[in-house]
Design a protein around this motif. Structure first.
Motif, PDB file in Angstrom:
ATOM      1  N   ALA A   1      75.731 -11.066   5.835  1.00 27.91           N
ATOM      2  CA  ALA A   1      76.308  -9.740   5.599  1.00 27.91           C
ATOM      3  C   ALA A   1      75.268  -8.692   5.221  1.00 27.91           C
ATOM      4  O   ALA A   1      75.626  -7.526   5.028  1.00 27.91           O
ATOM      5  N   ASN A   2      73.986  -9.108   5.129  1.00 25.29           N
ATOM      6  CA  ASN A   2      72.965  -8.175   4.656  1.00 25.29           C
ATOM      7  C   ASN A   2      71.650  -8.396   5.389  1.00 25.29           C
ATOM      8  O   ASN A   2      71.449  -9.422   6.060  1.00 25.29           O
ATOM      9  N   ASN A   3      70.748  -7.433   5.245  1.00 20.21           N
ATOM     10  CA  ASN A   3      69.389  -7.589   5.745  1.00 20.21           C
ATOM     11  C   ASN A   3      68.697  -8.675   4.926  1.00 20.21           C
ATOM     12  O   ASN A   3      68.592  -8.585   3.701  1.00 20.21           O
ATOM     13  N   THR A   4      68.216  -9.719   5.606  1.00 23.15           N
ATOM     14  CA  THR A   4      67.656 -10.876   4.908  1.00 23.15           C
ATOM     15  C   THR A   4      66.474 -10.499   4.024  1.00 23.15           C
ATOM     16  O   THR A   4      66.371 -10.939   2.870  1.00 23.15           O
ATOM     17  N   ASN A   5      65.558  -9.672   4.545  1.00 28.40           N
ATOM     18  CA  ASN A   5      64.380  -9.310   3.761  1.00 28.40           C
ATOM     19  C   ASN A   5      64.740  -8.540   2.495  1.00 28.40           C
ATOM     20  O   ASN A   5      64.075  -8.678   1.462  1.00 28.40           O
ATOM     21  N   SER A   6      65.795  -7.725   2.557  1.00 28.10           N
ATOM     22  CA  SER A   6      66.181  -6.974   1.362  1.00 28.10           C
ATOM     23  C   SER A   6      66.668  -7.912   0.263  1.00 28.10           C
ATOM     24  O   SER A   6      66.524  -7.618  -0.928  1.00 28.10           O
ATOM     25  N   ILE A   7      67.229  -9.044   0.646  1.00 31.14           N
ATOM     26  CA  ILE A   7      67.699 -10.026  -0.333  1.00 31.14           C
ATOM     27  C   ILE A   7      66.535 -10.823  -0.910  1.00 31.14           C
ATOM     28  O   ILE A   7      66.503 -11.130  -2.112  1.00 31.14           O
ATOM     29  N   LEU A   8      65.550 -11.138  -0.068  1.00 26.87           N
ATOM     30  CA  LEU A   8      64.452 -12.012  -0.483  1.00 26.87           C
ATOM     31  C   LEU A   8      63.278 -11.255  -1.086  1.00 26.87           C
ATOM     32  O   LEU A   8      62.311 -11.871  -1.524  1.00 26.87           O
ATOM     33  N   GLU A   9      63.340  -9.930  -1.120  1.00 23.53           N
ATOM     34  CA  GLU A   9      62.233  -9.142  -1.650  1.00 23.53           C
ATOM     35  C   GLU A   9      62.070  -9.381  -3.149  1.00 23.53           C
ATOM     36  O   GLU A   9      63.009  -9.221  -3.917  1.00 23.53           O
ATOM     37  N   ARG A  10      60.872  -9.758  -3.550  1.00 24.55           N
ATOM     38  CA  ARG A  10      60.599 -10.044  -4.962  1.00 24.55           C
ATOM     39  C   ARG A  10      60.410  -8.743  -5.740  1.00 24.55           C
ATOM     40  O   ARG A  10      59.510  -7.958  -5.445  1.00 24.55           O
ATOM     41  N   ARG A  11      61.213  -8.531  -6.726  1.00 24.99           N
ATOM     42  CA  ARG A  11      61.112  -7.324  -7.532  1.00 24.99           C
ATOM     43  C   ARG A  11      59.774  -7.279  -8.270  1.00 24.99           C
ATOM     44  O   ARG A  11      59.164  -6.216  -8.416  1.00 24.99           O
ATOM     45  N   SER A  12      59.297  -8.435  -8.720  1.00 24.36           N
ATOM     46  CA  SER A  12      58.037  -8.474  -9.463  1.00 24.36           C
ATOM     47  C   SER A  12      56.874  -7.991  -8.598  1.00 24.36           C
ATOM     48  O   SER A  12      55.952  -7.337  -9.086  1.00 24.36           O
ATOM     49  N   THR A  13      56.919  -8.288  -7.301  1.00 23.08           N
ATOM     50  CA  THR A  13      55.871  -7.833  -6.400  1.00 23.08           C
ATOM     51  C   THR A  13      55.946  -6.326  -6.182  1.00 23.08           C
ATOM     52  O   THR A  13      54.926  -5.630  -6.185  1.00 23.08           O
ATOM     53  N   VAL A  14      57.164  -5.824  -6.011  1.00 20.18           N
ATOM     54  CA  VAL A  14      57.358  -4.385  -5.835  1.00 20.18           C
ATOM     55  C   VAL A  14      56.835  -3.617  -7.044  1.00 20.18           C
ATOM     56  O   VAL A  14      56.162  -2.589  -6.914  1.00 20.18           O
ATOM     57  N   VAL A  15      57.110  -4.140  -8.242  1.00 23.34           N
ATOM     58  CA  VAL A  15      56.663  -3.482  -9.473  1.00 23.34           C
ATOM     59  C   VAL A  15      55.140  -3.528  -9.580  1.00 23.34           C
ATOM     60  O   VAL A  15      54.495  -2.554  -9.993  1.00 23.34           O
ATOM     61  N   ALA A  16      54.541  -4.661  -9.187  1.00 21.94           N
ATOM     62  CA  ALA A  16      53.093  -4.831  -9.331  1.00 21.94           C
ATOM     63  C   ALA A  16      52.302  -3.974  -8.345  1.00 21.94           C
ATOM     64  O   ALA A  16      51.203  -3.510  -8.654  1.00 21.94           O
ATOM     65  N   ASP A  17      52.877  -3.738  -7.162  1.00 18.34           N
ATOM     66  CA  ASP A  17      52.154  -2.992  -6.131  1.00 18.34           C
ATOM     67  C   ASP A  17      52.333  -1.489  -6.328  1.00 18.34           C
ATOM     68  O   ASP A  17      53.034  -0.805  -5.579  1.00 18.34           O
TER      69      ASP A  17
END
Length: 508
Positions: free
Chosen positions: A85-101
């Motif tokens: 029901a959703n974009n797979t990558n949006s579900i598997l995206e690591r929040r910790s990585t987004v915050v670190a980058d």
């Protein structure tokens, strides 16, 4: 790096040791892969396999058994509901990585070109990346706040040069079978939008540069697919006719090749001129009028070739930290081939008789050190990568830890960089520009890189991306630098006789 929250992490240092051990097993060449039909760990001779010992056809009963096993796991049931029901990558995206980058860098060129450019629905990334490098020097010279060089100008001349390059290749390969790999590769994309740094250098040397205001994008430059299809169809027709004439027993037929080819090129010129518009002549002066960032009126009257030569003026070179952009060359990291060797690609180019496409193959450390030194001089760096891997264009992040595929599917994507090249899993797909790097305060090693893209301000952080250093290791293949930022040993590689890669090689 982010961590998989549902998995217990190994003790400190153990994961790094495991990673190093696994990387030590990476295959370094196609020959090694060919020699390893199996992996056998125990002592003694390898087992003998018979076809009868395994199921050769896929059993429906077996797949149903696998399905039952999958659906027994509550985690898989939750994943099933989420993924369908959703974009797979949006579900598997690591929040910790987004915050670190984060977009914070302790080494950054003081003068980034503006505005952020937009290649739109075309494959002109290499032209945008190169002109984004060139323009910095010109903006400094003319005291400009915003400036673009005409990518369409180079695009026009690249198309017509590629058409001529293609027809010359057709004449040189008359003895090759039409259904052979060489001819089929040549015919596949005779005037594709893509290109390489040395191809830009050829265009600039022959045709020069012009400001974007003097030759802005036509519709077919921004959306090039129809134009490419028309020219490709015509060139394929021309190729068959040239092959027939070149192999004719009639002396008069073979003698007409030059005249016939010129008429063919005239047809291509007609299509290009009508779809892109007549470009400024490289032999005539243009009149460029503008206001500098202090509001002062300026007027420049020069031929395009003269305008381009300014990049080598002593004043401009000094303003660029001693870098003459006309002297830049390509470093690549291709672990399939020996380091400190010169590589080229068979029949890859645009200007017939021009500068060949060459790469100095080095390790990742050499590339990074050269890029860091260039950035410290205040100069942006053209680089080539496989942009689609582990990337989020909306957030502007490229990081191997961005998506947790192992958690979701209980499997590792374990191909090495060399193996990805060997199997067609990866290739240089996009050119961009590096404008900054964040170095670890203790070790001095790079942590993340600032990337200027050409997908407009709507992509990433107002057009800029963050690239993790690990992503650079795995998916960056090329960086274009000044000879002075590498050792004499690396510079001397340029004197070697190059190893020739096939036209269909992923480094092409």
């Amino acid at each position: 790096m982010g961590i998989a929250q549902s998995k217990q992490q190994p003790e400190a240092g153990a994961q790094e040791k495991l990673t190093e051990a696994l990387r030590a097993l990476e295959l370094r060449s196609e020959r090694e892969i060919a020699e390893k039909d199996y992996i056998y760990i125990e002592n003694g001779p390898p087992p003998t396999y018979k076809l009868s010992e395994h199921q050769q056809t896929l059993s429906v009963d077996k797949t149903q058994q696998w399905e039952r096993e999958v659906l027994k796991d509550d985690k898989n049931l939750m994943a099933l509901n989420a993924f369908t029901a959703n974009n797979t990558n949006s579900i598997l995206e690591r929040r910790s990585t987004v915050v670190a980058d984060t977009q914070v860098f302790n080494v950054k060129i003081p003068f980034e070109g503006s505005p952020v450019t937009n290649q739109r629905s075309s494959g002109r990334c290499w032209l945008f990346a190169s002109t984004n490098v060139f323009r910095v020097a010109l903006m400094k010279k003319y005291n400009l706040e915003k400036f673009e060089l005409s990518q369409a100008y180079l695009f026009y001349w690249d198309k017509i040069e590629k058409a001529n390059y293609f027809l010359e290749n057709i004449l040189q390969t008359v003895e090759e079978p039409l259904d052979g790999r060489m001819l089929q590769t040549l015919l596949a994309s005779p005037v594709g939008d893509g290109g390489q740094w040395d191809m830009v250098a050829n265009l600039v040397e022959k045709y020069g540069l012009v400001p974007q205001t003097l030759y802005p994008d036509a519709y077919n430059a921004m959306s090039s697919s129809l134009m490419n299809r028309l020219i490709t169809t015509k060139l394929r027709e021309h190729a068959l006719r040239l092959r027939k004439l070149a192999s004719s027993p009639s002396l008069s037929s073979r003698a007409s090749l030059g005249t016939v080819k010129e008429k063919m090129m005239q047809e291509i010129h007609l299509i290009l001129t009508l779809m892109l518009g007549p470009p400024p002549s490289p032999k005539d002066q243009f009149d460029w009028q503008f206001y500098d960032k202090d509001g002062a009126f300026q007027s420049v009257k020069q031929r395009p070739t003269e305008f381009a030569k300014q990049l080598s003026e002593s004043r401009v070179v000094k303003a660029c930290g001693g870098t003459d952009v006309h002297r830049l060359f390509s470093l690549v990291n291709d672990p399939r081939n020996s380091y400190n060797t010169l590589l080229t690609v068979n029949r890859l180019g645009n200007v017939w008789g021009g500068r060949p496409v060459t790469y100095v193959n080095v390790d990742n450390v050499t590339i990074k050190n050269a890029v860091i030194e260039t950035l410290k001089r205040g100069i942006p760096v053209f680089f080539g990568s496989d942009v689609g891997k582990y990337s989020d264009s909306s957030k502007g992040i490229m990081d191997t830890a961005l998506f947790d595929y192992e958690l979701a599917f209980n499997t590792k994507l374990a191909l090495s960089k060399a193996e990805r090249l060997m199997t067609g899993e990866s290739a240089m797909t996009h050119a961009m520009v590096l404008t900054g790097v964040h170095l670890d305060e203790t070790t001095g090693k790079p942590v993340r890189w600032r990337v200027e893209n050409s997908w407009s301000e709507t992509a990433g952080d107002k057009g800029y991306f963050v690239m993790s250093d690990r992503w650079m290791d795995e998916f960056v293949y090329q960086a274009v630098v000044d000879p002075s930022v590498v050792s004499k040993e690396v510079r001397d590689v340029l004197k070697q006789e190059p190893k020739v890669l096939d036209l269909w090689d992923p480094m092409g």
